[in-house]
Design an enzyme around this catalytic site. Structure first.
Site, PDB file in Angstrom:
ATOM      1  N   LYS A   1      52.726  13.582 125.300  1.00 50.15           N
ATOM      2  CA  LYS A   1      52.957  15.007 125.084  1.00 50.15           C
ATOM      3  C   LYS A   1      52.129  15.482 123.903  1.00 50.15           C
ATOM      4  O   LYS A   1      51.905  14.733 122.942  1.00 50.15           O
ATOM      5  CB  LYS A   1      54.436  15.265 124.831  1.00 50.15           C
ATOM      6  CG  LYS A   1      55.282  14.981 126.069  1.00 50.15           C
ATOM      7  CD  LYS A   1      56.758  14.958 125.765  1.00 50.15           C
ATOM      8  CE  LYS A   1      57.528  14.504 127.004  1.00 50.15           C
ATOM      9  NZ  LYS A   1      58.883  14.023 126.646  1.00 50.15           N
TER      10      LYS A   1
ATOM     11  N   ARG B   1      67.274   7.595 124.150  1.00 51.70           N
ATOM     12  CA  ARG B   1      66.880   7.521 122.734  1.00 51.70           C
ATOM     13  C   ARG B   1      66.748   8.927 122.162  1.00 51.70           C
ATOM     14  O   ARG B   1      66.768   9.902 122.920  1.00 51.70           O
ATOM     15  CB  ARG B   1      65.517   6.839 122.632  1.00 51.70           C
ATOM     16  CG  ARG B   1      64.456   7.609 123.403  1.00 51.70           C
ATOM     17  CD  ARG B   1      63.027   7.175 123.132  1.00 51.70           C
ATOM     18  NE  ARG B   1      62.081   8.116 123.706  1.00 51.70           N
ATOM     19  CZ  ARG B   1      61.625   8.083 124.949  1.00 51.70           C
ATOM     20  NH1 ARG B   1      62.041   7.138 125.789  1.00 51.70           N
ATOM     21  NH2 ARG B   1      60.771   8.992 125.380  1.00 51.70           N
TER      22      ARG B   1
END
Ligand code: MV4
Length: 458
Positions: free
Chosen positions: A237, A292
């Site tokens: 990203k 996470r």
């Protein structure tokens, strides 16, 4: 509440955990490799301990070394951050055996969501929409051909043990199928130790929309709205924002309810992310669950006012989530860009010494970084050296603000992607919110053409 937390990570996320621990009155232990002595997480932790040499397998990924450090320092919990051991079910299990709290979900949940075919099965049971595709794994090529014909081309072959874009093959027609299944399977066997693959309909030009979720031991699950993460290159990203311009209140409520069901069905404990593909016709499909805290969590913190790291720590200590779903509102808009030590044209990592480092400040700007003037970006680790995050009442204002932040960010001595980020922020498709997972490829092609045009003789 915990008295001492060991942070099994480095870089900006280790600092981020230290910030939360300081506010909660919890002592911190930094672990570090030989080459990481000068890193800021070592400086700002209350205690530090060297756990091994530069290569990850012998330090940040060394389960025995990390747990020994926790035992020696008397830490009662471990925060894994992201990457490294964060989604390692075996590590979470060994923590429990040693009487140390792993700040995250149960080993069983990590394992179930790490197996992508199993995750699909689980989500189908919970009435969370999944991409049309195989019920379970592909047993043989004949079965695959039959299934692909029923689904309709294009299809995608995915490794069950993969995820995050690893071990995938797009198949445009029947003639490509056998080869795709075989290469995907053997690649997966080599990379993940399991050649198990499954089939899905290939969604063309979707958006990557993910929902932040929290679950506590009392069995309550909430969502904290979405992040638009379509701007990626090779599954890394580059820019994330919240909320997404593609969702209205109705679709947001529907996707949010699906995300909460997804968390509930696995008795989720801690912070997690439900990744969806959003089709151009506004259909959405579960893709993966990340068990996470994620790099891009600050945009969610900005639009909700919730400190996600503190929530993770409180939940792991057995406390309930500190708010109810009804308490949440979307407070403005937030955009994050990832600052990397990379060549802005070739994306090749450029480690080296930073001579000058001036992060921007002022209203609505947050910088999460472990870099400083004089710091040497190491070749052993990820090239992300920090994140610049802007918040503002509206998207246009958030764009102006983050552009100002990128403009006034000074990094000298190494190459960075700041110039690339500025170009993305100026891109008309980005400004209009006209995004898909194809954005970066299309953007880079436009950029190459612009460059050719400029280079051409008049
Ligand atoms: C897909 C897809 C289209 N259709 N699955 C990439 C990462 C991994 N989590 C799954 N990925 C994709 N799965 C179906 N059925 C397109 C992608 C994909 C993608 C997804 C999110 C963000 C960027 C992407 C870039 C290329 C492909």
């Amino acid at each position: 509440m915990f008295k001492k937390i060991l942070i099994a990570n480095r870089g900006e996320i280790a600092l981020r955990v230290i910030w939360a621990c300081r506010e909660l009155g919890i002592r911190t232990v930094a672990i570090h490799s030989d080459v990481d002595r000068d890193s800021l997480h070592v400086r700002f932790a209350d205690e530090d301990i060297c756990i091994g040499p530069a290569n990850n397998a012998d330090s940040y990924l060394n389960v025995t070394a990390v747990l020994s450090a926790a035992e020696i320092t008397g830490a009662d919990a471990i925060h894994p951050g992201y990457g490294f051991l964060a989604e390692n079910a075996h590590f979470a299990e060994v923590c429990a055996e040693c009487g140390i709290t792993f700040i995250g979900p149960s080993p069983d949940t990590i394992r179930r969501m790490g197996d992508k075919a199993e995750a699909r099965r689980t989500m189908r049971l919970a009435n969370v929409p999944v991409v049309p595709g195989s019920e379970g794994l592909i047993e043989n090529l004949d079965e695959a051909a039959e299934m692909a014909a029923a689904i309709g081309y294009p299809v995608i072959v995915k490794a069950s043990a993969g995820g995050g874009g690893r071990g995938m093959r797009v198949v445009n027609g029947a003639e490509e199928l056998d080869d795709a299944v075989e290469t995907a399977s053997s690649e997966a066997a080599a990379a993940f130790g399991s050649g198990a693959v499954y089939l899905e309909k290939y969604i063309v030009r979707p958006r990557h929309i993910e929902f932040q979720v929290l679950g506590d031991r009392q069995g309550h699950c909430v969502h904290l709205f979405e992040r638009e993460c379509s701007i990626q290159r090779r599954h890394q990203k580059i820019l994330e924002e919240a909320p997404s311009v593609a969702l209205d209140a109705e679709l947001r409520a529907e996707m949010g309810a699906a995300a909460v069901r997804a968390a509930e069905v696995v008795n989720y404990e801690g912070a997690g992310t439900i990744e969806f593909l959003l089709d151009e016709d506004r259909s959405f499909y579960f893709m993966e669950m990340n068990t996470r805290i994620q790099v891009e969590h600050p945009v969610t913190e900005n639009i909700t006012g919730i400190d996600l790291i503190k929530e993770q720590i409180r939940i792991a200590a057995g406390e309930p989530i500190s708010f109810a779903q009804e308490d949440l509102r979307i407070l403005g808009h937030s955009i994050e860009v990832r600052i990397t030590a990379e060549d802005p044209w070739t994306f090749v990592p450029c480690p080296g010494k930073i001579d000058i480092f001036h992060p921007p400040g002022g209203p609505g700007i947050r910088v999460d970084t472990a870099a400083y003037a004089g710091y040497t970006v190491l070749p052993h680790y990820d090239s992300m050296i920090g994140k610049l995050i802007a918040r503002a009442p509206s998207r246009p204002e958030a764009i102006s603000r983050i552009k100002r932040g990128v403009d006034l960010f000074v990094i000298e001595g190494i190459s960075s992607n700041l110039a690339l980020l500025q170009e993305i922020l100026d891109d008309p498709d980005f400004v209009n919110g006209d995004l898909s997972t194809a954005f970066m490829e299309e953007f880079l092609e436009r950029r190459r053409q612009r460059l050719r045009g400029e280079a051409a003789p008049r």
